[in-house]
Design an enzyme around this catalytic site. Structure first.
Site: not given
Ligand SMILES: Cc1ncc(COP(=O)(O)O)c(C=O)c1O
Length: 400
Positions: A50, A111, A185, A210
């Site tokens: 992690r 979004y 973003d 994306k």
């Protein structure tokens, strides 16, 4: 690689080095969750996956290079790039830079999931105070800063789905004047078309699902910063919260960005041709595409977006059809190369209806104010042959 290498070269080599042991040109997928220590606390810099994973570092360093963080290995092990399980996980971690009761100034169109997280989750769980403003209107932004004293400003440009373009350098300057963290973003552009850190923003966020991944076969998210102090805080939060990107996904994202430059060229070229075709079509009310002169912020888009060697305005197009929901449905049901599906930025073309699909969580009143109507259809133009895509759109329009 030279520091000032061309962005297309950086897509392949940025932040990368061959494996010192084997010479492997791509990092192996390190699946181990833990690492053996010689003695308690004595190890090779890796304790637990992690916190440390070499495959993830490979992708993180690559995206840090593409977004021009300028952060060295000594300042941060992955140069200010951080990868997460999804775009929303990246956003959620970024919001943890704020404290209970802080105000965030966010773009009024963005979004739907980002709106949902800010207003429907964090407002309740953390007392976050989101204030939404049209960031193409700088007087409104200045007024909102004076009135609400936000600690963070969150902007998408172009926005999802109305493709508003905000002048990122101006937003960054206002944020600096008020001591706020400026986050962009950059999902719709990718760093090949737009590098917000170079324009003064402090943090860039991506849905790697994306354009970065590019093949609709991985979900992921990214935060990138040019500010060493923020890199230190994000690294701490990434490990503390733990919504990290897994090694298989990091491998896919790293592989994806190798072809990002080539893909963006084709996305832009085809989207421009399709936007022009749609704008001239008699069944279309209006087309929104930053590359069209009719776009209200075309000049800003031309200034801050672009392919390395010429204009480029991305692969996303918003179309307002003549008519309402029935006409939109007939169009969406009759195209076939464009798959009717959420998401965007993959090699294959997608089409969707934001009011019913991606933006259903945005309240109907806000959707109406933003113009997200039943006649609005969003296209993600892929890299298929452009003539075939145009022929497919004609079939859909003829069915209306
Ligand atoms: C602009 C934008 N930001 C963030 C997200 C969220 O990313 P993810 O779906 O990878 O969590 C999306 C997803 O569609 C998006 O389009």
């Amino acid at each position: 690689m030279k520091k000032d290498a061309h962005i297309l070269t950086r897509c392949i080599h940025g932040g990368q080095q061959n494996c010192e042991v084997t010479g492997a040109v791509m990092p192996p997928i390190y699946t181990s969750s833990t690492y053996a220590q010689e003695s308690p606390g004595v190890h090779k810099g890796y304790e637990y996956s992690r916190s440390h994973n070499l495959t993830r570092y490979g992708f993180e360093r690559a995206i840090a290079n593409l977004e021009s963080t300028g952060i060295s290995e000594e300042q941060d092990v992955s140069h200010g790039g951080f990868a997460f399980a999804t775009g929303m996980a990246a956003t959620a971690t970024c919001l943890e830079l704020l404290s209970t009761g802080d105000t965030i100034l966010a773009m009024d169109d963005m979004y739907g999931g980002t709106y949902r997280l800010m207003s429907l989750v964090r407002e309740r769980s953390q007392g976050l105070k989101p204030v939404y403003v049209d960031m193409t209107d700088f007087e409104a932004v200045e007024r909102a800063f004076a009135e609400h004293k936000p600690k963070m400003v969150w902007v998408e440009s172009p926005t999802n789905p109305t493709l508003k373009v905000s002048d990122l350098a101006r937003i960054a300057k206002i944020a600096d004047d008020h001591g706020a963290i400026a986050v962009a973003d950059n999902t719709f552009c990718s760093p090949v078309l737009q590098r917000p850190l170079e324009l003064g923003m402090h943090v860039v966020m991506h849905s790697a699902t994306k354009y970065l991944g590019g093949h609709s076969d991985v979900v992921g998210g990214v935060l990138v910063t040019r500010v060493p102090e923020l890199a230190e805080r994000i690294r701490y939060l990434q490990n503390a919260i733990g919504s990290v990107m897994g090694p298989f996904d990091a491998y896919l994202c790293l592989r994806g960005i190798k072809t990002l430059g080539l893909r963006m060229e084709r996305h832009c070229e085809s989207a421009m041709a399709i936007a022009e075709m749609l704008e001239a079509h008699d069944k279309v009310e209006r087309v929104v595409y930053p590359g069209l002169e009719s776009h209200p912020q075309h000049a800003v888009a031309a200034k801050q977006m672009g392919l390395p060697d010429g204009p480029g305005f991305g692969g996303m197009i918003t179309v307002f059809l003549k008519g309402g929901l029935d006409e939109s449905r007939r169009f969406l049901e009759n195209v076939s190369l464009f798959a009717l599906a959420e998401s965007l930025g993959g090699v294959e073309s997608l089409i969707e209806h934001p009011a019913i699909m991606t933006h259903a969580t945005v309240p109907a009143e806000s959707r109406a104010k933003l113009g997200i109507s039943d006649s609005l259809v969003r296209l993600s133009v892929g890299i298929e042959d452009c003539d075939d895509l145009i022929a497919d759109i004609h079939v859909g329009l003829d069915a209306i």
